[in-house]
Scaffold this motif. Structure first.
Motif, mmCIF file in Angstrom:
data_model
loop_
_atom_site.group_PDB
_atom_site.id
_atom_site.type_symbol
_atom_site.label_atom_id
_atom_site.label_comp_id
_atom_site.label_asym_id
_atom_site.label_seq_id
_atom_site.Cartn_x
_atom_site.Cartn_y
_atom_site.Cartn_z
ATOM 1 N N ASP B 290 0.980 -1.336 0.101
ATOM 2 C CA ASP B 290 0.204 0.150 -0.214
ATOM 3 C C ASP B 290 0.754 0.968 -0.077
ATOM 4 N N GLU B 291 0.134 2.317 -0.370
ATOM 5 C CA GLU B 291 1.189 3.661 -0.497
ATOM 6 C C GLU B 291 0.268 4.344 0.374
ATOM 7 N N PRO B 292 0.709 5.002 1.631
ATOM 8 C CA PRO B 292 1.934 4.571 2.284
ATOM 9 C C PRO B 292 1.598 3.055 2.815
ATOM 10 N N ALA B 293 2.773 2.376 2.928
ATOM 11 C CA ALA B 293 2.714 0.958 3.651
ATOM 12 C C ALA B 293 2.089 1.157 5.119
ATOM 13 N N LEU B 295 2.735 -0.389 7.992
ATOM 14 C CA LEU B 295 3.867 -1.189 8.535
ATOM 15 C C LEU B 295 3.104 -1.794 9.920
ATOM 16 N N ASP B 296 2.530 -1.004 10.676
ATOM 17 C CA ASP B 296 2.097 -1.855 12.204
ATOM 18 C C ASP B 296 1.151 -2.877 11.814
ATOM 19 N N SER B 297 0.238 -2.556 10.993
ATOM 20 C CA SER B 297 -0.676 -3.615 10.714
ATOM 21 C C SER B 297 -0.205 -5.143 9.909
ATOM 22 N N ALA B 298 0.869 -4.573 9.238
ATOM 23 C CA ALA B 298 1.621 -5.564 8.478
ATOM 24 C C ALA B 298 2.340 -6.485 9.585
#
Lengths: 207, 481
Positions: B290-293, B295-298
């Motif tokens: 995703d843009e932006p990534a 990160l926390d969820s990932a």
């Protein structure tokens, strides 16, 4: 990021880990997900009017997913149902499709397959809802026509010119023209093509 | 075929065979009795005919002798040779007979040119035989009993069952009594071959029950019965073999089913975490793109994926533990049974409270030689089973009895419940791997427990206990004190 009107996916699986992970995955494409731990709660509570789809695990304690599917179809639920199973047999698959399942997927399921199936199901649901709305509107409009106007509409749909219609109904082409203008207005039709597309079915099958 | 009906049919066939055999035996016995009787009767007839003919000959000879010598003494000498001749009379010229009947007989003798009968008196057993001749006629009184050639007689006169009678003009003379008052039998009647003495030889033989071949019949019946018994035994043996084969086949099918169940169970157990792993990692991948990534969820999704991978590995681990059957004999050490029990009870405390069960625990201190973890696993398993059984009965009837004792130099732990007990058909298969009565169960718990107990030199057995419920008994060697 999801609007309340965006499609809602109902996800029914008794395994919390599976439920959570699939919800997360489905959420990544912008679909809203409502997870259900058991079919009983789901059947009792879910919103039947919303746009969306249903993802149903076949193997659940107490009640089989196939039984749930039968109940939904019998109830007239129009959301497409995608069945998920750990070890699907041909027989199970055949039964699911016969009962009216939209798709039958095996666990573990690849994300693309699941998401494609969901998108297709949602689109199908949206289309079917639009179609039924159009049908309803057309029926309502058609009901406003007078007896004579319905006769004229029938002949227009049959492809007759005003002159031919006048001869058939034993009226002047001018009178036909008046009926024609009125029914175009009543049916909210902008072109002859649109008129025929929407109302041909009603004329041929007036019931 | 219905076994009872089959047995009845065999019995009926046996009865028929025995009856037919006995009939054949009786008939052949009767036939041989008749043949013997007729032979004897014919011999009797021949003997008596010979004697009467002999007497005729003696009379003729007397006439000839007196015509030659003219003396009476010669005749008396001849007569004395024959013991049946009781008296000998002579009539010369115009003399008359002392007995008037003899005159009529002399007339007949002259007329017929042979000896003639006179004064037949069977009651006294004698008769006269008169021979007319010139110059003197002779009359001989003959003793009936004396004329019988007993030395040539074909039957023992005292014991023979054949009755022999001489009959003449309504008079009867009994030669041999035989058996009387008997059932129907054989008859023989024939006139003596000499015209001068037309006596009828009448022989009869009654058939008594004792004449039937009882011994042979008994033998035949026994033989039939033995043959049938052999047949039945053979049939039973075949039926047993068939049943054994059937059981073997059933056992194989059951084992295959159990394996199928195991495979299906394992597939489900592994599929769930694998599904979660796949969904989590793929969701994480999408979030990173995703843009932006996100990160926390990932990161969170990856963490969940790892958890689920561990869950799958746990399933595999459980399976491996089952398959490997760890050798526990190497790690044996003294363990206090009550400590192991308390540890297991502590783990099950929530379930005990939920079911409202207060276990009764014997207070004996027993130290056994065991591997602590294996022992606790066994006890935990037994208690879990007991709780599941107790959950099926009303709360007031739930009793859990745990006993610890020393029996025959072994430490004995018993876990008894007041549940529904173990069905008779389940009991023998209880410790079989993959055998389960529980929906979705793998059927490995008790099998593993038994293996563990055996591995520690002990044993695990199950039984039902009165009035209701099951009791499991674990025996382990005592620890040296």
């Amino acid at each position: 990021m999801n609007s309340p009107l965006s499609p809602l996916i109902h996800l029914i699986d008794d395994d919390a880990a599976v439920r959570d992970s699939l919800a997360l995955l489905i959420g990544t494409v912008g679909l809203r997900v409502q997870p259900w731990a058991g079919p009983q709660d789901f059947i009792a509570q879910f919103d039947r009017s919303g746009i969306g789809a249903i993802v149903l695990d076949v193997r659940m304690p107490g009640i089989s997913g196939l039984t749930v599917l039968d109940q939904l179809i019998a109830e007239g639920v129009d959301q497409p149902v995608i069945m998920l199973t750990g070890h699907g047999t041909v027989e199970m698959c055949r039964r699911a499709f016969k009962s009216g399942a939209a798709e039958f997927l095996e666990k573990p399921v690849d994300d693309q397959k699941l998401l494609d199936a969901l998108q297709a199901a949602v689109q199908q649901h949206v289309r079917s809802r639009e179609r039924s709305r159009d049908d309803r509107e057309a029926r309502e409009h058609y009901a406003r026509l007078s007896e004579r106007e319905r006769e004229v509409l029938g002949l227009i749909v049959a492809g007759l010119t005003n002159k031919e219609i006048g001869r058939a109904l034993a009226v002047s082409p001018r009178t036909v023209e008046t009926h024609r203008a009125k029914l175009f207005a009543k049916l909210d039709a902008e072109s002859l093509a649109q008129l025929i597309r929407r109302y041909a079915a009603l004329v041929e099958d007036p019931a | 075929m219905n076994p009872l009906r089959g047995r009845l049919a065999v019995a009926l066939i046996g009865l028929a065979v025995a009856a037919i055999g006995c009939t054949v035996l009786v008939r052949s016995e009767l036939a041989s009795l008749r043949a013997a009787f007729e032979t004897d009767a014919r011999i009797v007839h021949r003997l008596l005919s010979q004697r009467s003919a002999q007497q005729d000959a003696v009379m003729s000879m007397l006439s000839l002798l007196q015509s030659g010598s003219g003396t009476d003494a010669a005749g008396r000498r001849v007569a004395s040779v024959y013991p049946q001749i009781l008296d000998l009379l002579q009539r010369h010229g115009d003399a008359s007979w002392t007995e008037p009947a003899l005159a009529a007989a002399e007339d007949e003798s002259r007329r017929e040119r042979r000896a003639a009968l006179a004064g037949v008196d069977f009651a006294r057993g004698r008769y006269w035989l008169v021979q007319a001749a010139t110059p003197a006629s002779h009359a001989a009184q003959i003793d009936l009993r004396g004329m019988v050639p007993w030395e040539e007689w074909p039957m023992p006169p005292e014991t023979s069952p054949v009755r022999v009678i001489l009959e003449y003009a309504g008079q009867q003379f009994l030669l041999q009594a035989g058996n009387t008052g008997s059932h129907s039998g054989f008859d023989f009647r024939k006139r003596l071959a000499t015209e001068s003495q037309p006596f009828d030889v009448v022989a009869a033989r009654g058939i008594r029950w004792s004449d039937l071949p009882w011994l042979k019949m008994l033998g035949w019946i026994l033989l039939t019965a033995a043959a049938l018994a052999g047949l039945l035994a053979l049939e039973r043996q075949r039926a047993e073999r068939r049943r054994a084969e059937e059981l073997l086949r059933l056992g194989q099918v059951a084992r295959l089913n159990a394996l199928g169940e195991l495979a299906a169970g394992m597939a489900h157990e592994l599929n769930q975490p694998l599904t979660a792993v796949l969904a989590n990692t793929q969701a994480a991948g999408r979030m990173l793109n995703d843009e932006p990534a996100e990160l926390d969820s990932a990161r969170e999704a990856m963490q969940r994926a790892a958890e689920q991978a561990r869950r799958a590995s746990g399933v595999v681990d459980r399976l491996r533990r089952v398959v490997e059957r760890p050798d526990v004999s190497a790690q044996l050490q003294p363990v206090k049974l009550e400590v192991a029990i308390n540890n297991a009870l502590y783990l099950l405390e929530p379930q005990l409270q939920q079911l409202g069960i207060k276990p009764s625990l014997g207070q004996t201190a027993v130290s056994v030689l065991a591997e602590p973890v294996a022992l606790e696993q066994i006890i935990h398993n037994l208690l879990t089973n007991a709780l599941q059984a107790l959950a099926q009965v009303p709360a007031a009837d739930r009793h859990l009895d745990i006993g610890v004792r020393i029996v025959d130099d072994k430490g004995r732990l018993t876990v008894g419940d007041s549940g529904p007990g173990i069905a008779a058909d389940v009991l023998p298969r209880l410790f079989e791997p993959f055998f389960t009565t529980r929906e979705g169960g793998l059927g490995l718990g008790l099998s593993l427990c038994e293996s563990l107990a055996a591995g520690m030199g002990g044993s695990l057995t199950a039984a039902n206990r009165p009035p209701r419920g099951a009791v499991f008994t674990l025996q382990l060697p005592l620890a040296a004190t």
